[in-house]
Design an enzyme around this catalytic site. Structure first.
Site, PDB file in Angstrom:
ATOM      1  N   SER A  46     -18.052  48.271  -6.401  1.00  0.00           N
ATOM      2  CA  SER A  46     -17.847  46.826  -5.594  1.00  0.00           C
ATOM      3  C   SER A  46     -16.932  47.787  -4.186  1.00  0.00           C
ATOM      4  CB  SER A  46     -16.898  46.236  -6.146  1.00  0.00           C
ATOM      5  OG  SER A  46     -16.245  45.245  -5.320  1.00  0.00           O
ATOM      6  N   TYR A  85      -9.661  43.651 -11.421  1.00  0.00           N
ATOM      7  CA  TYR A  85     -11.120  44.158 -10.966  1.00  0.00           C
ATOM      8  C   TYR A  85     -11.119  45.342 -10.057  1.00  0.00           C
ATOM      9  CZ  TYR A  85     -15.794  42.881  -8.884  1.00  0.00           C
ATOM     10  OH  TYR A  85     -16.956  42.920  -8.391  1.00  0.00           O
TER      11      TYR A  85
HETATM   12  N1  LIG Z   1     -21.437  39.139  -6.494  1.00  0.00           N
HETATM   13  C1  LIG Z   1     -20.792  39.902  -5.649  1.00  0.00           C
HETATM   14  O1  LIG Z   1     -20.451  39.532  -4.467  1.00  0.00           O
HETATM   15  C2  LIG Z   1     -20.557  41.292  -6.236  1.00  0.00           C
HETATM   16  C3  LIG Z   1     -19.792  42.045  -5.329  1.00  0.00           C
HETATM   17  C4  LIG Z   1     -19.404  43.442  -5.466  1.00  0.00           C
HETATM   18  C5  LIG Z   1     -19.896  44.024  -7.027  1.00  0.00           C
HETATM   19  N2  LIG Z   1     -20.450  42.862  -7.809  1.00  0.00           N
HETATM   20  C6  LIG Z   1     -20.640  43.630  -9.131  1.00  0.00           C
HETATM   21  O2  LIG Z   1     -22.124  43.419  -9.422  1.00  0.00           O
HETATM   22  C7  LIG Z   1     -22.519  43.346 -10.661  1.00  0.00           C
HETATM   23  C8  LIG Z   1     -23.115  41.933 -10.997  1.00  0.00           C
HETATM   24  O3  LIG Z   1     -22.610  40.905 -10.429  1.00  0.00           O
HETATM   25  P1  LIG Z   1     -23.210  39.490 -10.200  1.00  0.00           P
HETATM   26  O4  LIG Z   1     -22.601  38.913  -9.016  1.00  0.00           O
HETATM   27  O5  LIG Z   1     -24.720  39.611 -10.449  1.00  0.00           O
HETATM   28  O6  LIG Z   1     -22.484  38.769 -11.333  1.00  0.00           O
HETATM   29  P2  LIG Z   1     -22.921  37.522 -12.138  1.00  0.00           P
HETATM   30  O7  LIG Z   1     -21.920  37.074 -13.006  1.00  0.00           O
HETATM   31  O8  LIG Z   1     -23.878  36.610 -11.865  1.00  0.00           O
HETATM   32  O9  LIG Z   1     -23.957  38.225 -13.747  1.00  0.00           O
HETATM   33  C9  LIG Z   1     -23.347  39.352 -14.562  1.00  0.00           C
HETATM   34  C10 LIG Z   1     -24.335  39.364 -15.813  1.00  0.00           C
HETATM   35  O10 LIG Z   1     -23.340  40.303 -16.543  1.00  0.00           O
HETATM   36  C11 LIG Z   1     -23.580  39.886 -17.945  1.00  0.00           C
HETATM   37  N3  LIG Z   1     -22.248  40.038 -18.640  1.00  0.00           N
HETATM   38  C12 LIG Z   1     -20.903  39.826 -18.666  1.00  0.00           C
HETATM   39  N4  LIG Z   1     -20.349  40.309 -19.649  1.00  0.00           N
HETATM   40  C13 LIG Z   1     -21.000  41.088 -20.349  1.00  0.00           C
HETATM   41  C14 LIG Z   1     -20.792  42.029 -21.492  1.00  0.00           C
HETATM   42  N5  LIG Z   1     -19.985  42.118 -21.966  1.00  0.00           N
HETATM   43  N6  LIG Z   1     -22.123  42.589 -21.742  1.00  0.00           N
HETATM   44  C15 LIG Z   1     -23.254  42.525 -21.334  1.00  0.00           C
HETATM   45  N7  LIG Z   1     -23.518  41.668 -20.366  1.00  0.00           N
HETATM   46  C16 LIG Z   1     -22.371  41.018 -19.589  1.00  0.00           C
HETATM   47  C17 LIG Z   1     -23.477  38.352 -17.764  1.00  0.00           C
HETATM   48  O11 LIG Z   1     -23.951  37.539 -19.033  1.00  0.00           O
HETATM   49  C18 LIG Z   1     -24.542  38.066 -16.630  1.00  0.00           C
HETATM   50  O12 LIG Z   1     -25.887  37.960 -16.869  1.00  0.00           O
HETATM   51  C19 LIG Z   1     -20.994  43.236 -11.466  1.00  0.00           C
HETATM   52  O13 LIG Z   1     -20.749  44.421 -11.700  1.00  0.00           O
HETATM   53  C20 LIG Z   1     -20.111  42.699 -10.188  1.00  0.00           C
HETATM   54  O14 LIG Z   1     -18.826  43.181 -10.344  1.00  0.00           O
HETATM   55  C21 LIG Z   1     -20.708  41.700  -7.396  1.00  0.00           C
END
Ligand SMILES: NC(=O)c1ccc[n+]([C@@H]2O[C@H](COP(=O)([O-])OP(=O)(O)OC[C@H]3O[C@@H](n4cnc5c(N)ncnc54)[C@H](O)[C@@H]3O)[C@@H](O)[C@H]2O)c1
Length: 260
Positions: free
Chosen positions: A142, A154
């Site tokens: 991120s 985070y």
């Molecule tokens: N959305 C944003 O703005 C953003 C920005 C930067 C980074 N990210 C990163 O991108 C990645 C995906 O984010 P997103 O926005 O799609 O999140 P999201 O919450 O929509 O989806 C996350 C997924 O991970 C799964 N998950 C959670 N804990 C788990 C575990 N212990 N084992 C297996 N699966 C697990 C959840 O069930 C879900 O399907 C993450 O690593 C997040 O930190 C997101």
């Protein structure tokens, strides 16, 4: 940029039941990858959708903090798909709590899922990737892993993932495995739900003037998995509409309405 795929290559995506992980899985399947979707919740509906569209997909229950579950999933992927060439360590959670409000329990949970998970995943998948002729690991960090971010669990977890990426890249090069990290800015997914005020305010610091779309992150993941990035390892790609590089002065100039 090329994200050319050899037919029959296999990729494992964690957190693939929803959010960006589901989007990565759909797009990679559409590009010819055989996709193994892993999540702590049921990813079968997304796998079914992929198969209905003509792709090859399996779903696997996986809590990324559990090494034994990783070993079972990797064995199942090897048996079902015959090898492994890509891993996207995408599963992650965010707890937007300020420093003094972060309890030890929250700290441990976030570090376990966001850092221990990709560590276990990399160790569990690397031997099969080596035996499959090499591959590419993409760690979803991120921008909170590139700058000081107010939520310590985070931010620290995503900085750690950046370090894990570079450490693994050095060692796994000998096995023909590349390891890179992607640093998304704000992307509209369930992870940001309930944070409308935070998001609206943050957009004021994004030169592109908007949040990112999940497919804009998928495009970079796909590039790093494919042969177009064959000489990239230990690198980090920021996908943030210019927030990290120019956010501060973008907002300042905006507030001054362009006059200096
Ligand atoms: N959305 C944003 O703005 C953003 C920005 C930067 C980074 N990210 C990163 O991108 C990645 C995906 O984010 P997103 O926005 O799609 O999140 P999201 O919450 O929509 O989806 C996350 C997924 O991970 C799964 N998950 C959670 N804990 C788990 C575990 N212990 N084992 C297996 N699966 C697990 C959840 O069930 C879900 O399907 C993450 O690593 C997040 O930190 C997101």
């Amino acid at each position: 940029m090329s994200d050319q795929v050899h037919p029959g290559r296999v990729v494992l995506v964690t957190g693939a039941a929803g959010g960006m992980g589901a989007g990565h899985a759909r797009a990679l399947a559409g590009a010819g990858w055989r996709v193994a979707l892993a999540d702590v919740v049921d990813a079968e509906p997304v796998a079914e959708e992929i198969r209905a569209a003509g792709g090859v997909a399996t779903s696997h229950r996986l809590d990324v903090v559990d090494r034994a579950q990783w070993d079972d999933v990797v064995a199942a992927v090897g048996e079902t798909h015959g090898g492994l060439h890509g891993l996207v360590n995408n599963a992650g959670i965010s707890r937007r709590l300020r420093f003094m409000d972060t309890t030890p329990e929250v700290w441990r949970q976030v570090m376990a899922i966001n850092v221990d998970g990709p560590f276990h995943g990399t160790q569990a998948c690397a031997p099969l990737m080596r035996d499959s002729g090499g591959g590419s690991i993409v760690n979803i960090s991120s921008i909170a892993g590139q700058i000081g971010y107010f939520s310590p669990s985070y931010s620290t977890s995503k900085w750690a993932l950046r370090g894990l990426t570079k450490s693994a890249a050095g060692e796994l090069a000998a096995w023909g495995i590349r390891v890179n990290s992607v640093h998304p800015g704000l992307v509209a997914t369930p992870l940001l739900s309930g944070s409308d005020g935070f998001v609206d305010s943050a957009v004021a610091s994004i030169p592109a003037g908007r949040t990112g779309r999940p497919d804009e992150v998928t495009a970079v993941v796909s590039f790093l998995l494919g042969d177009g990035s064959s000489y990239m390892t230990g690198a980090e790609l920021t996908v943030d509409g210019g927030l990290v590089s120019n956010g501060t002065y973008h907002r300042i100039l905006d507030e001054m309405e362009g006059s200096l």
